[in-house]
Design a protein around this motif. Structure first.
Motif, PDB file in Angstrom:
ATOM      1  N   ARG A 335       4.136  30.536   1.427  1.00  9.79           N
ATOM      2  CA  ARG A 335       4.791  29.357   1.983  1.00  9.79           C
ATOM      3  C   ARG A 335       3.840  28.637   2.929  1.00  9.79           C
ATOM      4  O   ARG A 335       3.215  29.256   3.778  1.00  9.79           O
ATOM      5  N   VAL A 336       3.755  27.321   2.768  1.00  7.50           N
ATOM      6  CA  VAL A 336       2.886  26.507   3.622  1.00  7.50           C
ATOM      7  C   VAL A 336       3.658  25.275   4.078  1.00  7.50           C
ATOM      8  O   VAL A 336       4.306  24.606   3.272  1.00  7.50           O
ATOM      9  N   THR A 337       3.607  24.986   5.382  1.00  6.77           N
ATOM     10  CA  THR A 337       4.195  23.763   5.934  1.00  6.77           C
ATOM     11  C   THR A 337       3.127  23.052   6.753  1.00  6.77           C
ATOM     12  O   THR A 337       2.576  23.626   7.694  1.00  6.77           O
ATOM     13  N   LYS A 338       2.818  21.814   6.388  1.00 10.20           N
ATOM     14  CA  LYS A 338       1.830  21.026   7.121  1.00 10.20           C
ATOM     15  C   LYS A 338       2.502  20.345   8.306  1.00 10.20           C
ATOM     16  O   LYS A 338       3.524  19.664   8.139  1.00 10.20           O
ATOM     17  N   CYS A 339       1.909  20.521   9.475  1.00  7.90           N
ATOM     18  CA  CYS A 339       2.529  20.034  10.701  1.00  7.90           C
ATOM     19  C   CYS A 339       1.736  18.886  11.312  1.00  7.90           C
ATOM     20  O   CYS A 339       0.975  19.069  12.275  1.00  7.90           O
ATOM     21  N   MET A 375      -1.360  21.626  -0.985  1.00  8.05           N
ATOM     22  CA  MET A 375      -1.645  22.490  -2.130  1.00  8.05           C
ATOM     23  C   MET A 375      -2.961  23.248  -1.947  1.00  8.05           C
ATOM     24  O   MET A 375      -3.062  24.420  -2.305  1.00  8.05           O
ATOM     25  N   LYS A 376      -3.942  22.583  -1.334  1.00 13.74           N
ATOM     26  CA  LYS A 376      -5.231  23.240  -1.085  1.00 13.74           C
ATOM     27  C   LYS A 376      -5.033  24.466  -0.196  1.00 13.74           C
ATOM     28  O   LYS A 376      -5.573  25.552  -0.467  1.00 13.74           O
ATOM     29  N   THR A 377      -4.261  24.309   0.872  1.00  9.07           N
ATOM     30  CA  THR A 377      -4.004  25.429   1.777  1.00  9.07           C
ATOM     31  C   THR A 377      -3.259  26.556   1.059  1.00  9.07           C
ATOM     32  O   THR A 377      -3.599  27.737   1.202  1.00  9.07           O
ATOM     33  N   ASN A 378      -2.246  26.184   0.280  1.00  4.78           N
ATOM     34  CA  ASN A 378      -1.444  27.191  -0.422  1.00  4.78           C
ATOM     35  C   ASN A 378      -2.304  27.995  -1.389  1.00  4.78           C
ATOM     36  O   ASN A 378      -2.252  29.233  -1.411  1.00  4.78           O
ATOM     37  N   SER A 492      10.139  18.149   1.373  1.00  5.11           N
ATOM     38  CA  SER A 492      10.063  17.539   2.692  1.00  5.11           C
ATOM     39  C   SER A 492       9.582  18.520   3.742  1.00  5.11           C
ATOM     40  O   SER A 492       9.821  19.720   3.657  1.00  5.11           O
ATOM     41  N   GLY A 493       8.851  17.991   4.728  1.00  2.05           N
ATOM     42  CA  GLY A 493       8.434  18.843   5.840  1.00  2.05           C
ATOM     43  C   GLY A 493       7.026  18.654   6.350  1.00  2.05           C
ATOM     44  O   GLY A 493       6.842  18.603   7.519  1.00  2.05           O
ATOM     45  N   PHE A 494       5.938  18.693   5.604  1.00  2.00           N
ATOM     46  CA  PHE A 494       5.908  18.758   4.144  1.00  2.00           C
ATOM     47  C   PHE A 494       5.549  20.180   3.740  1.00  2.00           C
ATOM     48  O   PHE A 494       4.683  20.788   4.339  1.00  2.00           O
ATOM     49  N   LYS A 495       6.220  20.697   2.731  1.00  2.00           N
ATOM     50  CA  LYS A 495       6.063  22.096   2.342  1.00  2.00           C
ATOM     51  C   LYS A 495       5.543  22.236   0.914  1.00  2.00           C
ATOM     52  O   LYS A 495       5.875  21.429   0.043  1.00  2.00           O
ATOM     53  N   MET A 496       4.744  23.263   0.722  1.00  2.00           N
ATOM     54  CA  MET A 496       4.286  23.654  -0.616  1.00  2.00           C
ATOM     55  C   MET A 496       4.466  25.168  -0.722  1.00  2.00           C
ATOM     56  O   MET A 496       3.902  25.928   0.065  1.00  2.00           O
TER      57      MET A 496
END
Length: 516
Positions: A335-339, A375-378, A492-496
């Motif tokens: 799970r990844v959420t960009k802040c 997506m890169k982080t995930n 939304s969040g934005f989450k990947m």
């Protein structure tokens, strides 16, 4: 002439930028890479134990077949111990026995802690997607005429939605809830509850029929619906409808967008690590009735043409018996959420200047920038968990080369994730998203067929779309034992969020059905 030269120079730059939006060219963050390798480190000890198991078994078989040798060794050892003890002071004997007892107690404690901390396997027993009755089916023609007749939109908005409808990748047989399709749309709370009841009970009834599971056997219930959150909750609605046990652990997730389905699976996985021999059911849906935007702001009209009614029910368990009867085991979930503000505002529920509630989407370029970075982080975190060693070595060599020479001089190496997965379930968020991922990950038309087919047949069903895609793979393709499936969702969040499943048996249509 000067203007023409400027135009021809600008065009290649635009094409280059658009490509980088899907997979930004930035250096890998070592913290992200480390998170992926931490799973490998945690499993190293268990891997060593499994590797030594055959050696222990072979020795045991040898000693069993040569029991006389074992008895002789035991007799000699017993005689030696008795002779030694007869020559020792009683106090020393007491100390030796006490230390031996404490050592055994300590060893038992270490083994108990190890067994309690070890990861429990999570099995996907089966799942079911909601197949709406024919009465809820709508065509493009009906959508356009209904959009005109309701009187909510001006002509520019009608034209914009019509134009967009034929570009989204949706087919001519998607589904809308009854409240919206009425001549005078009914967007009341009761109408929204009816839609939720129809979808959730529909896919849950189908799951019960497929698995033989009874409502009273459910230990954990998780329901995710982003935009409709009544009181009592949707989870309470389902518990009451099926008269489940009063001690069921129920959770109702909201506001988490199209990626909520994967988040629910990850939550269930964490709970199943704590609760032994438990069964979890996840219900994933989005409610359309109260979320059909009624204004004329273009950024908020996009959702009207994309989103459709749908849902899925998934049964997970950590019971060992499902190793033989289940479909998949969960290999990894990331799970990844960009802040940052751009990510937070990319998908934003708000009101327009006339008070009409809707979801505002960022412009295509800005949205894809956020998607690509997320997506890169995930995938940086996911890579060490699933990629073969050949790809990991290539990535590491490229990473070191870029550090020594300079990142701009050497292009970043994008690992070939097709070597890790045989099947792909990419969230059917829209045709442009699927096109971008297909191009940047070198996927074939066969790989993205489940996503395109789901978008065409059902539209964007939000969090449940990845399950319609897996359903397509099982019915139209086939999954062999040991093959891996990647489910990729964003919201939304934005989450990947990504899920990796490994098949524990052959799944797919029979040859006769496949030919038909």
């Amino acid at each position: 002439m000067v203007e023409e030269k400027k135009t021809t120079q600008a065009t290649p730059r635009v094409e280059e930028e658009v490509k980088s939006y899907y997979y930004p060219d930035r250096d890998a963050d070592m913290e992200e890479v480390g998170r992926g390798y931490s799973i490998w480190r945690n499993n190293t000890f268990r891997t060593m134990i499994l590797g030594l198991t055959p050696l222990v078994i072979i020795n045991f078989i040898y000693l069993y077949n040569n029991s006389a040798i074992l008895i002789d060794i035991f007799d000699k050892f017993q005689t030696m111990v008795l002779e030694e003890m007869s020559n020792q002071d009683p106090t020393n004997i007491y100390i030796i026995i006490t230390l031996a007892f404490l050592s055994l107690l300590g060893l038992e404690l270490v083994i108990s802690v190890f067994l309690s901390k070890r990861r429990r396997e999570v099995y996907l027993v089966d799942f079911s997607v909601f197949q709406p009755p024919e009465q809820y089916k709508i065509s493009h023609e009906f959508f356009v005429e209904h959009t005109k007749s309701v009187g909510w939109f001006d002509q520019d908005s009608v034209d914009f939605q019509t134009k967009l409808l034929y570009r989204t990748g949706l087919g001519n047989e998607t589904y809308f809830p009854a409240g919206i399709t009425k001549k005078k749309p009914d967007v009341s709370m009761e109408s929204a509850r009816e839609e939720a009841q129809l979808v959730l009970s529909g896919c849950l009834d189908s799951l019960f029929a497929k698995t033989g599971l009874k409502p009273q056997e459910i230990d954990i219930l998780i329901v995710n619906c982003s935009l409709f959150n009544p009181t009592p909750s949707l989870a309470a609605m389902m518990m009451n409808r099926y008269k489940m046990r009063s001690d069921v652990l129920s959770y109702n997730l909201s506001g988490m967008g199209c990626s909520a389905g994967a988040i629910s699976i990850d939550l269930a996985k964490q709970l199943l690590q704590v609760h032994k021999n438990a069964t979890a059911v996840i219900l994933s849906t989005e409610n359309i009735t109260q979320n059909w935007y009624r204004g004329n702001e273009r950024a908020m009209l996009v959702t009207n043409t994309l989103f459709r009614m749908g849902g899925a029910a998934i049964m997970l368990s950590n019971k060992s018996k499902y190793y033989w009867t289940g479909k998949y085991r969960l290999v990894a979930s990331v799970r990844v959420t960009k802040c940052h503000d751009a990510a937070y505002n990319a998908v934003y529920q708000t009101e327009d200047n006339k008070g009409n509630k809707g979801v505002r989407l960022a412009t295509g370029r800005d949205l894809m920038t956020v998607v690509g970075d997320c997506m890169k982080t995930n995938f940086t975190i996911l890579g060490p968990m699933v990629l073969p060693w050949s790809e990991q070595i290539k990535f590491f060599v490229n990473f070191c080369h870029r550090k020594l020479v300079g990142g701009k001089k050497v292009p970043a190496y994008v690992p070939n994730f097709k070597k890790a997965f045989q099947h792909f379930c990419i969230h059917a968020g829209g045709r442009a998203v699927i096109d971008g991922l297909e191009e940047n990950f070198n996927l074939s038309p066969y790989d993205v067929e489940p996503s395109r087919a789901t978008l065409y047949r059902y539209g964007n069903t939000s969090s449940s779309s990845i399950w319609y895609e897996l359903n397509f793979i099982e019915k139209q393709h086939s999954v062999k034992c040991g093959e891996k499936v990647l489910q990729l969702s964003f919201g939304s969040g934005f989450k990947m969020n990504s899920l990796v499943w490994q098949s524990i048996r052959d799944i797919g249509p029979s040859k006769k059905k496949k030919l038909n």
